[in-house]
Design a protein around this motif. Sequence first.
Motif, PDB file in Angstrom:
ATOM      1  N   UNK A  57      64.786  -3.225 -25.818  1.00  0.00           N
ATOM      2  CA  UNK A  57      62.749  -3.279 -25.749  1.00  0.00           C
ATOM      3  C   UNK A  57      62.727  -4.574 -25.896  1.00  0.00           C
ATOM      4  N   UNK A  58      61.833  -4.852 -25.144  1.00  0.00           N
ATOM      5  CA  UNK A  58      61.088  -6.902 -24.453  1.00  0.00           C
ATOM      6  C   UNK A  58      59.503  -6.167 -25.889  1.00  0.00           C
ATOM      7  N   UNK A  59      59.287  -7.584 -26.679  1.00  0.00           N
ATOM      8  CA  UNK A  59      57.910  -7.309 -26.740  1.00  0.00           C
ATOM      9  C   UNK A  59      57.046  -8.447 -26.201  1.00  0.00           C
ATOM     10  N   UNK A  60      55.904  -8.596 -25.781  1.00  0.00           N
ATOM     11  CA  UNK A  60      55.323 -10.008 -25.723  1.00  0.00           C
ATOM     12  C   UNK A  60      54.721 -10.287 -26.432  1.00  0.00           C
ATOM     13  N   UNK A  61      54.431 -11.755 -26.824  1.00  0.00           N
ATOM     14  CA  UNK A  61      53.583 -12.116 -28.003  1.00  0.00           C
ATOM     15  C   UNK A  61      52.880 -13.788 -28.263  1.00  0.00           C
TER      16      UNK A  61
ATOM     17  N   UNK B  32      56.464  -3.898 -23.451  1.00  0.00           N
ATOM     18  CA  UNK B  32      55.487  -4.051 -23.938  1.00  0.00           C
ATOM     19  C   UNK B  32      54.772  -5.364 -23.941  1.00  0.00           C
ATOM     20  N   UNK B  33      54.107  -5.860 -24.958  1.00  0.00           N
ATOM     21  CA  UNK B  33      52.352  -6.954 -25.309  1.00  0.00           C
ATOM     22  C   UNK B  33      52.068  -6.214 -26.351  1.00  0.00           C
TER      23      UNK B  33
ATOM     24  N   UNK C  40      57.991  -8.365 -13.772  1.00  0.00           N
ATOM     25  CA  UNK C  40      57.391  -7.381 -14.972  1.00  0.00           C
ATOM     26  C   UNK C  40      56.271  -7.577 -15.470  1.00  0.00           C
ATOM     27  N   UNK C  41      55.033  -6.580 -15.531  1.00  0.00           N
ATOM     28  CA  UNK C  41      54.007  -7.112 -16.162  1.00  0.00           C
ATOM     29  C   UNK C  41      54.265  -6.674 -17.849  1.00  0.00           C
ATOM     30  N   UNK C  42      53.868  -7.270 -18.959  1.00  0.00           N
ATOM     31  CA  UNK C  42      54.022  -6.329 -20.185  1.00  0.00           C
ATOM     32  C   UNK C  42      52.750  -6.667 -20.234  1.00  0.00           C
ATOM     33  N   UNK C  43      51.956  -5.286 -20.327  1.00  0.00           N
ATOM     34  CA  UNK C  43      50.209  -5.125 -20.809  1.00  0.00           C
ATOM     35  C   UNK C  43      50.348  -3.672 -22.260  1.00  0.00           C
ATOM     36  N   UNK C  44      48.862  -4.641 -23.203  1.00  0.00           N
ATOM     37  CA  UNK C  44      49.298  -3.784 -24.294  1.00  0.00           C
ATOM     38  C   UNK C  44      48.907  -2.523 -24.513  1.00  0.00           C
TER      39      UNK C  44
ATOM     40  N   UNK D 276      58.615  -0.575 -17.438  1.00  0.00           N
ATOM     41  CA  UNK D 276      60.496  -0.653 -17.376  1.00  0.00           C
ATOM     42  C   UNK D 276      60.264  -1.188 -15.869  1.00  0.00           C
ATOM     43  N   UNK D 277      61.467  -2.161 -15.998  1.00  0.00           N
ATOM     44  CA  UNK D 277      62.689  -1.629 -15.139  1.00  0.00           C
ATOM     45  C   UNK D 277      64.014  -1.683 -15.594  1.00  0.00           C
TER      46      UNK D 277
END
Length: 378
Positions: A170-174, A252-253, A269-273, A278-279
């Motif tokens: 899992x990768x989460x952007x912040x 995720x975001x 791939x977009x990270x949308x809140x 997935x990809x």
Amino acid sequence: MTTTGLFLLAILALGFLITFQIAKASEYVSVLKGEKKSFEQNNRINGFLMVVFLVLGLIGVYLCNKALYPKTLMPYPSASEHGENIDTMLKITLLITGIVFLLTQILLFWFAYKYQYSEKRKAFYYPHNNKLEMIWTTVPAITLCILVGFGLYYWFKITGEAPDNAMKVEITGRQFGWIYRYPGKDNVFGKKYFRMIDEADGNILGMLWKDSTMHTPNGVQNIKADPTGYDDIIETSAMYLIKDQPVKLIINSRDVIHDVGLPHFRMKMDAVPGTPTTMWFTPKYTTDEMKKITNNPNFEYEIACDQMCGNGHYSMKGLIKVVTRDEFILWRAKQQPGYKPATAAAPAPAEQPAAPADTAKKASAGALVPNSTLASNK
């Protein structure tokens, strides 16, 4: 109005005045020389300049390509299997559009020179031809539909179901960085809740590590801890992947829209809140192998944020370390579950039944690599 504004306004006015005076001078010269003679002379000059611009323009295109192509990713192979298909599609697109560009530009400037005004030639007006219009409308439309079809086909493969033996990360952007999470021994991600995010307590993902009560506009909300998250590994330094091991990214975001851009793997791939995306892909080369391929001892796989996400967008860079299976197992063995430093009072995971002697080795490995991965490599 500021001094700078007045200065710019004066420059614009002066430029307009100079242009007007040049135009008037050109008009007076035309009168003196004779309108017809001046027109013919200007026409010959403009026709010659069209050919010069064509030649210099094509030379410029060649020189720019020669100078800048080595600085792109195209000279180096894609680091993923999906990326190979993307490269092939891109090369076909560039070939088709490149041929069309050369033909249309050469014809455009050559015709402007060859068919310039001449008293020996009378203009022929050719306003309409159904056959030609059908050809230059239908052929590009069919070509574009084929290219779009291939694009959709590869897109559905990238975003479709990953193989059963795929590792999940899992990768989460912040703002402005990336958080990576790996499931623990149970190979299951623990639940999280954005209201539980607490930077001071080290709970950067909002993991449900303990029971809590929260006051909301709808009343008091009791939140139960999720034991499956006690063994999740949370990293912020780099994402570790295994060469030739499919990996499914769950994206995720935590705040605004980001974008997971993987240029070396030819994917994004977009990270949308609030809306996980997935990809999946399969890394082909380790980081050390790519250092040799690119002849760059400082090479690193990069995660770029391809979506403008705030003032610090430029600094939102992540790293991917692609390693061998043995190296990944050693790295994984050194990692500690994320809940330990953040919640010292959290209950320990329930004890697992002792493994039989003949399966002790497999159980030990299962703590490091997903069970599905081991099953596929027996």
